[in-house]
Write a protein that holds these residues in place. Structure first.
Motif, PDB file in Angstrom:
ATOM      1  N   ILE A  87       0.856  -1.176   0.000  1.00  0.00           N
ATOM      2  CA  ILE A  87       0.000   0.000   0.000  1.00  0.00           C
ATOM      3  C   ILE A  87       0.896   1.232   0.000  1.00  0.00           C
ATOM      4  N   VAL A  88       0.624   2.165  -0.905  1.00  0.00           N
ATOM      5  CA  VAL A  88       1.363   3.427  -0.956  1.00  0.00           C
ATOM      6  C   VAL A  88       0.426   4.544  -0.518  1.00  0.00           C
ATOM      7  N   MET A  89       0.778   5.226   0.551  1.00  0.00           N
ATOM      8  CA  MET A  89      -0.021   6.339   1.035  1.00  0.00           C
ATOM      9  C   MET A  89       0.373   7.588   0.247  1.00  0.00           C
ATOM     10  N   VAL A  96       6.484   3.636  -7.029  1.00  0.00           N
ATOM     11  CA  VAL A  96       5.802   2.493  -7.645  1.00  0.00           C
ATOM     12  C   VAL A  96       6.790   1.674  -8.475  1.00  0.00           C
ATOM     13  N   ARG A  97       7.683   2.331  -9.169  1.00  0.00           N
ATOM     14  CA  ARG A  97       8.674   1.612  -9.982  1.00  0.00           C
ATOM     15  C   ARG A  97       9.562   0.725  -9.102  1.00  0.00           C
ATOM     16  N   ALA A 116       0.678  -7.357  -5.281  1.00  0.00           N
ATOM     17  CA  ALA A 116      -0.267  -6.331  -5.712  1.00  0.00           C
ATOM     18  C   ALA A 116       0.034  -5.001  -5.029  1.00  0.00           C
ATOM     19  N   ILE A 117      -0.121  -3.914  -5.779  1.00  0.00           N
ATOM     20  CA  ILE A 117       0.153  -2.568  -5.265  1.00  0.00           C
ATOM     21  C   ILE A 117      -1.130  -1.751  -5.293  1.00  0.00           C
ATOM     22  N   THR A 118      -1.452  -1.113  -4.172  1.00  0.00           N
ATOM     23  CA  THR A 118      -2.597  -0.209  -4.076  1.00  0.00           C
ATOM     24  C   THR A 118      -2.102   1.173  -3.668  1.00  0.00           C
ATOM     25  N   VAL A 119      -2.520   2.192  -4.403  1.00  0.00           N
ATOM     26  CA  VAL A 119      -2.197   3.581  -4.071  1.00  0.00           C
ATOM     27  C   VAL A 119      -3.427   4.217  -3.443  1.00  0.00           C
ATOM     28  N   LEU A 120      -3.274   4.753  -2.232  1.00  0.00           N
ATOM     29  CA  LEU A 120      -4.378   5.409  -1.528  1.00  0.00           C
ATOM     30  C   LEU A 120      -4.185   6.917  -1.547  1.00  0.00           C
TER      31      LEU A 120
END
Length: 257
Positions: free
Chosen positions: A8-10, A44-45, A55-59
């Motif tokens: 997860i990326v805040m 992200v890279r 899996a990557i989620t951007v919030l």
């Protein structure tokens, strides 16, 4: 081999004006250009380049606007989701309902590398909550001009590296507590005091190492909490101030990108 961990990326914006955005032409910090690309692109890279990450989620508060950035839209397997206003509440809502681990980082962690991710995840095994940190001598040996917020414990001063490993629902009580003291995130002693007088006295008198202090704080919430010391000085240099960006771009130029 351990299964890849979801990340997860805040990427939200804190309340109030951000001096980094003055005259930049962008509306949110995550899209601020650093070395020619939005800072979130660098993060992200790095996540996508790590075989340890799934899996990557951007919030973000306005995830649609961030997802519309062409460079970010090119990451077809990245999910963008709207968050709330508070970091802790938004993160707690995004965690899995079981005890599965999640890797968490931030959009301004632009010097992140797959090597850092691997080192952190190796050190975070078997914990419920793990936090990456850099000891002051490690940073100052490479970048004495960098100014950070330090937590002072016996045996060293430490600064956060914007990497966390959380085991789903087990981390929620600690996140709920963090939500109540989040406004003091840059005031180390206030944060420590919030965990109770015994911990505060132990820190003030330099009776505790950071590892002992964090483990004790975790036990208050029934979780196994751990600090993971990072060997790379760059791990705690985030894009928080204009001078940070100058340093980050210099480091990136030395890396060759």
């Amino acid at each position: 081999m351990t299964a890849p961990i979801p990340a997860i990326v805040m990427a939200g914006s804190r309340p109030g004006p951000d001096p980094l955005l003055d005259g930049s032409g962008v509306a949110t910090k995550a899209l601020l250009p650093i070395a020619g690309e939005a800072m979130l692109v660098h993060v992200v890279r790095a996540l996508r380049a790590s075989p340890r990450v799934g899996a990557i989620t951007v919030l973000a508060q306005n995830s649609r606007a961030i997802a519309a950035d062409p460079a970010l839209a090119a990451f077809e397997d990245v999910r963008f989701a709207d968050s709330g206003q508070g970091i802790s509440a938004s993160l707690a809502a995004a965690l899995p309902d079981d005890d599965a681990p999640v890797l968490v980082t931030t959009a301004d962690n632009v010097l992140l590398t797959p090597a850092m991710i691997g080192e952190f995840l190796d050190g975070a095994e078997d914990s419920d909550v793990a936090v990456a940190m850099v000891e002051r001598t490690v940073l100052l040996a490479r970048y004495p001009e960098s100014r950070r917020t330090w937590l002072k414990f016996r045996g060293g001063w430490w600064s956060g590296a914007n990497l966390f490993r959380l085991r789903g629902r087990r981390a929620r009580p600690l996140l709920d507590f963090w939500g109540r003291i989040e406004r003091d995130r840059k005031k180390g002693l206030r944060i420590i005091a919030a965990f109770g007088p015994a911990l505060l006295i132990g820190v003030l008198l330099r009776l505790l190492t950071i590892h002992q202090g964090v483990a004790r704080a975790g036990r208050r919430f029934g979780v196994k909490a751990r600090i993971v010391p990072m060997s790379a000085a760059e791990a705690c240099i985030d894009a928080d101030k204009p001078e940070d960006i100058v340093l980050i771009e210099r480091i990136m130029a030395g890396r060759g990108f």
